[in-house]
Design a protein around this motif. Sequence first.
Motif, PDB file in Angstrom:
ATOM      1  N   CYS A  59      63.570  69.999  15.905  1.00  0.00           N
ATOM      2  CA  CYS A  59      62.829  71.246  15.690  1.00  0.00           C
ATOM      3  C   CYS A  59      61.853  71.484  16.835  1.00  0.00           C
ATOM      4  O   CYS A  59      61.054  70.613  17.163  1.00  0.00           O
ATOM      5  CB  CYS A  59      62.074  71.159  14.365  1.00  0.00           C
ATOM      6  SG  CYS A  59      61.042  72.607  14.080  1.00  0.00           S
ATOM      7  N   ASN A  61      59.314  73.316  16.780  1.00  0.00           N
ATOM      8  CA  ASN A  61      57.959  73.432  16.236  1.00  0.00           C
ATOM      9  C   ASN A  61      57.317  72.074  15.989  1.00  0.00           C
ATOM     10  O   ASN A  61      56.166  71.853  16.361  1.00  0.00           O
ATOM     11  CB  ASN A  61      57.985  74.165  14.886  1.00  0.00           C
ATOM     12  CG  ASN A  61      57.862  75.654  15.066  1.00  0.00           C
ATOM     13  OD1 ASN A  61      57.486  76.127  16.135  1.00  0.00           O
ATOM     14  ND2 ASN A  61      58.195  76.396  14.028  1.00  0.00           N
ATOM     15  N   CYS A  62      58.043  71.183  15.295  1.00  0.00           N
ATOM     16  CA  CYS A  62      57.393  69.960  14.835  1.00  0.00           C
ATOM     17  C   CYS A  62      58.140  68.683  15.196  1.00  0.00           C
ATOM     18  O   CYS A  62      57.796  67.616  14.700  1.00  0.00           O
ATOM     19  CB  CYS A  62      57.119  70.036  13.342  1.00  0.00           C
ATOM     20  SG  CYS A  62      58.462  70.681  12.370  1.00  0.00           S
ATOM     21  N   CYS A  93      64.960  73.009   9.642  1.00  0.00           N
ATOM     22  CA  CYS A  93      63.920  71.983   9.667  1.00  0.00           C
ATOM     23  C   CYS A  93      63.347  71.836   8.264  1.00  0.00           C
ATOM     24  O   CYS A  93      62.944  72.827   7.660  1.00  0.00           O
ATOM     25  CB  CYS A  93      62.822  72.364  10.650  1.00  0.00           C
ATOM     26  SG  CYS A  93      61.437  71.221  10.626  1.00  0.00           S
ATOM     27  N   GLU A  95      60.665  70.364   7.526  1.00  0.00           N
ATOM     28  CA  GLU A  95      59.197  70.384   7.595  1.00  0.00           C
ATOM     29  C   GLU A  95      58.650  71.814   7.532  1.00  0.00           C
ATOM     30  O   GLU A  95      57.858  72.149   6.679  1.00  0.00           O
ATOM     31  CB  GLU A  95      58.716  69.732   8.894  1.00  0.00           C
ATOM     32  CG  GLU A  95      58.785  68.222   8.883  1.00  0.00           C
ATOM     33  CD  GLU A  95      57.762  67.592   7.916  1.00  0.00           C
ATOM     34  OE1 GLU A  95      58.176  66.682   7.166  1.00  0.00           O
ATOM     35  OE2 GLU A  95      56.601  68.019   7.924  1.00  0.00           O
ATOM     36  N   CYS A  96      59.096  72.656   8.460  1.00  0.00           N
ATOM     37  CA  CYS A  96      58.515  73.996   8.554  1.00  0.00           C
ATOM     38  C   CYS A  96      59.491  75.092   8.130  1.00  0.00           C
ATOM     39  O   CYS A  96      59.121  76.251   8.070  1.00  0.00           O
ATOM     40  CB  CYS A  96      58.010  74.259   9.981  1.00  0.00           C
ATOM     41  SG  CYS A  96      59.346  74.365  11.185  1.00  0.00           S
TER      42      CYS A  96
HETATM   43 ZN   LIG Z   1      59.898  72.247  12.080  1.00  0.00          ZN
END
Ligand SMILES: [Zn+2]
Length: 104
Positions: A59, A61-62, A93, A95-96
């Motif tokens: 990802c 982002n994270c 993802c 997570e996000c």
């Molecule tokens: Zn993410």
Amino acid sequence: MKKELDEMLNRLNQWEAANRDADLTQMEEAIDAELAGIRQQLLEQMAREGENPEARVVCPNCDQTMMKNGQKKRILRTKNGDKVTIVREQMRCHECGMTLFPPG
Ligand SMILES: [Zn+2]
């Protein structure tokens, strides 16, 4: 791969030290035997990489490893403005929640 090459050079150096009176043919044979081993390892490595093109998608982002999110339709627009619909495996993802299509 770097490690294997270093080891190969070491072995050839040792062989050279132990066979100071070797003629050219013997040297060639020693080198060929080492190269055949490296060639085989390279082939196996490259074949393995080819087997799994979407090995790991991270990802943006994270930095979490993204999971497969099923096949999704993706509409692409060409330079001429035409729409092209393709079906691709989408990654998600956990997570996000970001989704993306792996490149390629
Ligand atoms: Zn993410």
